[in-house]
Design a protein around this motif. Sequence first.
Motif, PDB file in Angstrom:
ATOM      1  N   GLU A 177       0.850  -1.194   0.000  1.00 41.43           N
ATOM      2  CA  GLU A 177       0.000   0.000   0.000  1.00 41.43           C
ATOM      3  C   GLU A 177       0.883   1.241   0.000  1.00 41.43           C
ATOM      4  O   GLU A 177       1.838   1.343   0.772  1.00 41.43           O
ATOM      5  CB  GLU A 177      -0.896  -0.005   1.249  1.00 41.43           C
ATOM      6  N   HIS A 178       0.574   2.202  -0.882  1.00 37.00           N
ATOM      7  CA  HIS A 178       1.416   3.390  -1.021  1.00 37.00           C
ATOM      8  C   HIS A 178       0.798   4.652  -0.411  1.00 37.00           C
ATOM      9  O   HIS A 178       1.394   5.729  -0.510  1.00 37.00           O
ATOM     10  CB  HIS A 178       1.744   3.628  -2.494  1.00 37.00           C
ATOM     11  N   TYR A 179      -0.383   4.523   0.195  1.00 33.15           N
ATOM     12  CA  TYR A 179      -0.970   5.600   0.999  1.00 33.15           C
ATOM     13  C   TYR A 179      -1.266   5.006   2.375  1.00 33.15           C
ATOM     14  O   TYR A 179      -2.336   4.429   2.605  1.00 33.15           O
ATOM     15  CB  TYR A 179      -2.248   6.149   0.361  1.00 33.15           C
ATOM     16  N   PRO A 180      -0.322   5.095   3.322  1.00 31.18           N
ATOM     17  CA  PRO A 180      -0.469   4.373   4.585  1.00 31.18           C
ATOM     18  C   PRO A 180      -1.709   4.738   5.383  1.00 31.18           C
ATOM     19  O   PRO A 180      -2.311   3.859   6.006  1.00 31.18           O
ATOM     20  CB  PRO A 180       0.818   4.739   5.353  1.00 31.18           C
ATOM     21  N   LYS A 181      -2.114   6.003   5.368  1.00 32.22           N
ATOM     22  CA  LYS A 181      -3.286   6.380   6.171  1.00 32.22           C
ATOM     23  C   LYS A 181      -4.587   6.084   5.440  1.00 32.22           C
ATOM     24  O   LYS A 181      -5.544   5.580   6.031  1.00 32.22           O
ATOM     25  CB  LYS A 181      -3.233   7.863   6.541  1.00 32.22           C
ATOM     26  N   GLU A 182      -4.644   6.373   4.151  1.00 31.42           N
ATOM     27  CA  GLU A 182      -5.902   6.204   3.404  1.00 31.42           C
ATOM     28  C   GLU A 182      -6.180   4.741   3.060  1.00 31.42           C
ATOM     29  O   GLU A 182      -7.336   4.337   2.969  1.00 31.42           O
ATOM     30  CB  GLU A 182      -5.863   7.040   2.125  1.00 31.42           C
ATOM     31  N   GLY A 183      -5.121   3.930   2.864  1.00 32.47           N
ATOM     32  CA  GLY A 183      -5.312   2.515   2.559  1.00 32.47           C
ATOM     33  C   GLY A 183      -6.261   2.298   1.410  1.00 32.47           C
ATOM     34  O   GLY A 183      -7.296   1.640   1.550  1.00 32.47           O
ATOM     35  N   LEU A 184      -5.943   2.797   0.237  1.00 32.41           N
ATOM     36  CA  LEU A 184      -6.919   2.889  -0.844  1.00 32.41           C
ATOM     37  C   LEU A 184      -7.315   1.555  -1.468  1.00 32.41           C
ATOM     38  O   LEU A 184      -8.493   1.294  -1.696  1.00 32.41           O
ATOM     39  CB  LEU A 184      -6.372   3.811  -1.942  1.00 32.41           C
ATOM     40  N   TYR A 185      -6.335   0.701  -1.766  1.00 38.09           N
ATOM     41  CA  TYR A 185      -6.655  -0.423  -2.645  1.00 38.09           C
ATOM     42  C   TYR A 185      -6.364  -1.804  -2.065  1.00 38.09           C
ATOM     43  O   TYR A 185      -7.210  -2.682  -2.095  1.00 38.09           O
ATOM     44  CB  TYR A 185      -5.874  -0.301  -3.966  1.00 38.09           C
ATOM     45  N   TYR A 186      -5.147  -2.003  -1.562  1.00 36.68           N
ATOM     46  CA  TYR A 186      -4.733  -3.381  -1.315  1.00 36.68           C
ATOM     47  C   TYR A 186      -5.607  -4.079  -0.281  1.00 36.68           C
ATOM     48  O   TYR A 186      -6.229  -5.083  -0.543  1.00 36.68           O
ATOM     49  CB  TYR A 186      -3.256  -3.453  -0.909  1.00 36.68           C
ATOM     50  N   ASN A 187      -5.653  -3.556   0.942  1.00 35.29           N
ATOM     51  CA  ASN A 187      -6.541  -4.158   1.941  1.00 35.29           C
ATOM     52  C   ASN A 187      -7.517  -3.136   2.524  1.00 35.29           C
ATOM     53  O   ASN A 187      -8.241  -3.427   3.448  1.00 35.29           O
ATOM     54  CB  ASN A 187      -5.731  -4.817   3.065  1.00 35.29           C
ATOM     55  N   LYS A 188      -7.472  -1.907   1.946  1.00 32.24           N
ATOM     56  CA  LYS A 188      -8.412  -0.840   2.297  1.00 32.24           C
ATOM     57  C   LYS A 188      -8.450  -0.557   3.794  1.00 32.24           C
ATOM     58  O   LYS A 188      -9.500  -0.401   4.403  1.00 32.24           O
ATOM     59  CB  LYS A 188      -9.803  -1.169   1.768  1.00 32.24           C
ATOM     60  N   LYS A 189      -7.253  -0.472   4.372  1.00 29.94           N
ATOM     61  CA  LYS A 189      -7.149  -0.066   5.774  1.00 29.94           C
ATOM     62  C   LYS A 189      -5.778   0.556   5.987  1.00 29.94           C
ATOM     63  O   LYS A 189      -4.867   0.413   5.183  1.00 29.94           O
ATOM     64  CB  LYS A 189      -7.336  -1.246   6.716  1.00 29.94           C
ATOM     65  N   GLN A 190      -5.649   1.270   7.103  1.00 30.15           N
ATOM     66  CA  GLN A 190      -4.376   1.896   7.413  1.00 30.15           C
ATOM     67  C   GLN A 190      -3.292   0.843   7.615  1.00 30.15           C
ATOM     68  O   GLN A 190      -3.551  -0.261   8.116  1.00 30.15           O
ATOM     69  CB  GLN A 190      -4.491   2.741   8.682  1.00 30.15           C
ATOM     70  N   VAL A 191      -2.085   1.210   7.208  1.00 30.89           N
ATOM     71  CA  VAL A 191      -0.924   0.386   7.507  1.00 30.89           C
ATOM     72  C   VAL A 191       0.073   1.258   8.269  1.00 30.89           C
ATOM     73  O   VAL A 191      -0.053   2.486   8.287  1.00 30.89           O
ATOM     74  CB  VAL A 191      -0.291  -0.190   6.228  1.00 30.89           C
ATOM     75  N   GLU A 192       1.040   0.644   8.910  1.00 34.65           N
ATOM     76  CA  GLU A 192       1.852   1.350   9.891  1.00 34.65           C
ATOM     77  C   GLU A 192       3.204   1.795   9.334  1.00 34.65           C
ATOM     78  O   GLU A 192       3.974   0.986   8.815  1.00 34.65           O
ATOM     79  CB  GLU A 192       2.070   0.462  11.116  1.00 34.65           C
ATOM     80  N   VAL A 193       3.484   3.082   9.479  1.00 35.14           N
ATOM     81  CA  VAL A 193       4.801   3.645   9.210  1.00 35.14           C
ATOM     82  C   VAL A 193       5.456   3.922  10.558  1.00 35.14           C
ATOM     83  O   VAL A 193       4.903   4.662  11.380  1.00 35.14           O
ATOM     84  CB  VAL A 193       4.710   4.940   8.385  1.00 35.14           C
ATOM     85  N   TRP A 194       6.623   3.329  10.756  1.00 33.80           N
ATOM     86  CA  TRP A 194       7.301   3.437  12.046  1.00 33.80           C
ATOM     87  C   TRP A 194       8.437   4.446  11.980  1.00 33.80           C
ATOM     88  O   TRP A 194       9.312   4.367  11.115  1.00 33.80           O
ATOM     89  CB  TRP A 194       7.842   2.072  12.482  1.00 33.80           C
ATOM     90  N   ASP A 195       8.399   5.409  12.873  1.00 29.46           N
ATOM     91  CA  ASP A 195       9.508   6.331  13.079  1.00 29.46           C
ATOM     92  C   ASP A 195      10.214   5.828  14.328  1.00 29.46           C
ATOM     93  O   ASP A 195       9.856   6.178  15.449  1.00 29.46           O
ATOM     94  CB  ASP A 195       8.997   7.757  13.266  1.00 29.46           C
ATOM     95  N   ASN A 196      11.179   4.939  14.101  1.00 28.27           N
ATOM     96  CA  ASN A 196      11.804   4.177  15.180  1.00 28.27           C
ATOM     97  C   ASN A 196      10.717   3.446  15.979  1.00 28.27           C
ATOM     98  O   ASN A 196      10.050   2.588  15.448  1.00 28.27           O
ATOM     99  CB  ASN A 196      12.705   5.071  16.022  1.00 28.27           C
TER     100      ASN A 196
END
Length: 719
Positions: A177-196
């Motif tokens: 997924e290339h829009y972590p907050k919007e979760g547009l297509y793949y599983n249609k939900k947010q995914v997590e970006v980790w800052d440490n």
Amino acid sequence: MNLLKFFKGLIASLILFGFCSQKSFAQKETKRPNVIFILVDDQGYGDLGVFFQNQRAKEGKPYERTPFLDKLAASGAMLTQQYAPAPVCAPSRASLMLGVSQGHSNVRDNEFDRAIDSNYTMASTMHTLGYTTIAIGKWGLQGAKPWDKNGDEWFARPTNRGFDSFFGYMRHMDGHEHYPKEGLYYNKKQVEVWDNGKNITPELDKCYTADLWTAYAKKWITSHEESKDKSQPFFMYLAYETPHAVLELPTQAYPAGGGLHGGMQWLGTPGNMITTASGTPDSYVNPDYANATYDDDDNPATPKVPWPDTYKRYATANRRLDYAVGDLVQLLKDLKIDDNTIIVYTSDNGPSIESYLPKGYVANHPTFFGSYGPFDGIKRDDWEGGVRMPTIAVWPGHIPAGTVDKTPSISYDWTPTFIDAASGLPAPERLDGVSLLPQLTGKGTQRQSLIYNEYFFPGRTPSFKEFAPNHRGRKMFQMQMLRLGDFVGVRYNIKAASDSFEIYNVVKDPQQTNNLALKPQTPISAAERKTMNVEGIKNIGALQTYMHARVLQVRRPEEWAPRPYDTTLVPSVEAEVKTGVDWKIFRGNYPWLPQVATLKASSQGHSPLPDISLIKNEEDALLYCNGYILVPKDGQYTFYLNADAKAFLRIHDMQMIDADFNYQPGEQKHATVLLKAGLHPFRLYYYKKKEDKTNLNFEWSGPGIDKQTVAPNAFFRQK
């Protein structure tokens, strides 16, 4: 400067000072280079202009443009014969990071999210040499199930494998997924970006990840150069997950300018984190492609038709990466560090047929742009199109501009290359890669790369009409590939170790249409033999025999990735020998047990067996012994090492016993292997510092042999 960074720099300086007795680092007068390793996801050899797309443009076919990458290639080297270690993401990235082939990696096949070994990595070796290290983008080697939410089991997170910090996707699946907050297509939900240690996805409105990783990378480099520690070089692993998977579009055009004051910028405000965190997600098509048309029926008399939206998306994703690279290069120039920064750009495997787009979009067939280049095969294929990578390397003043490097190599060669460039040190013996600096700089003698992979996938090569008939619809399952000089041996749907290799001269026949194995008496020319660096192979039949032996001599079985040849006896070799072993001693202070091929021995000779008494107790020294072990009977043998210092054992090129990384002195380590009766070459390393005790027990057991010290009558050396 904080205390931790002070001591880190001090330790690195002491390590390098201790090595100054070896000529390579002592002669370096320039600053150690920064290193930026850019890895993209599912981009094919043919997706870059200078590698293939510019040729398509001349032929009037649909084509992609990559002007910044073309310019980057012109400023350094195009590596036209470099391979990925595997034809799919996780094993390819694991081998890259560990510096070992798929014959020695603990992550093989489709083992996504499996923890990579706790051993030397690309990052940890650079860290040891005093580099500040950061990983940005996709990881997927952390060691937890993809649905784990708290990260408690992520014991192989980047910061546990040599990186000082990490910003990006931890899980493999999140990288779809290339829009972590919007979760547009793949599983249609947010995914997590980790800052440490913090998931910051709730703050990442409208952040297209290719833009996000670029903005963060620029911010981090700028901060590093503005800090009090800017004299400390950095290593950055920048792992984009585009153009892989969903083919989502950016929100808007790439910002004008580039570098320090233009291009993509990190704004740092939640909800408005980067320059392009506005507009409409998944909306922007690059103008070069928005109204593009093509001849869909190969009939010039009929009107051209618009490109399908799928390919506008794919081309836009690749062009976005091109802009990002141009932006980063401009930043280095603005900061005046471009002439002391190594940039390597490559991909993890061949182009994908996957797109995960909503209904109504055509499938993402890589035939539209010829993304596999002049080859056949795509992601998950061991044909050249699945594993031949578009690779660029730049180091101003060291790698001549405009270089086209046709020497075969593989991506796990980069760790030894960076170590060499940073310090002149050889890489750890644990690594299967070799430094590419001699071939890239034209200075020194280039060692031959081991180009080997093995992979399992229950699928078939696509039946594209563009592919040769002998490749269309081929059942994959167990696959294996070995390159020797100009020749590639490849096997599909392997059922037994005795299955024949298809053999192709991929220099003359890049599409692999002429299977030379069908005519075993075909002679191999003197020039072709020279590229292999193997004596005695005069025809294809002899090469077939050699390949069958070689693929068993460069690998070890992995429990979670069983192969049909795992239980096959490793063949012995023919050699004219006499009793005893050859030994060399190398004086010096090394941060790991080093490869010795490029080192100058302080003394050498012969002895009846490996003898550590040759090392004087008051010195830091490495004892290297090599020769042959005579195996009396076919069967299963176990070798044992117990040392008071670092040690390592290879038989053939198999990594048998690793008593180097985090080895506890006195711990007994062992490994079991199936061997045919006869002579088996071995390499035994023992490295002690002057304060270490001097002790090494080398034992074995096998058919008719109770566990015992390997006796002098088992050791032989070349006449």
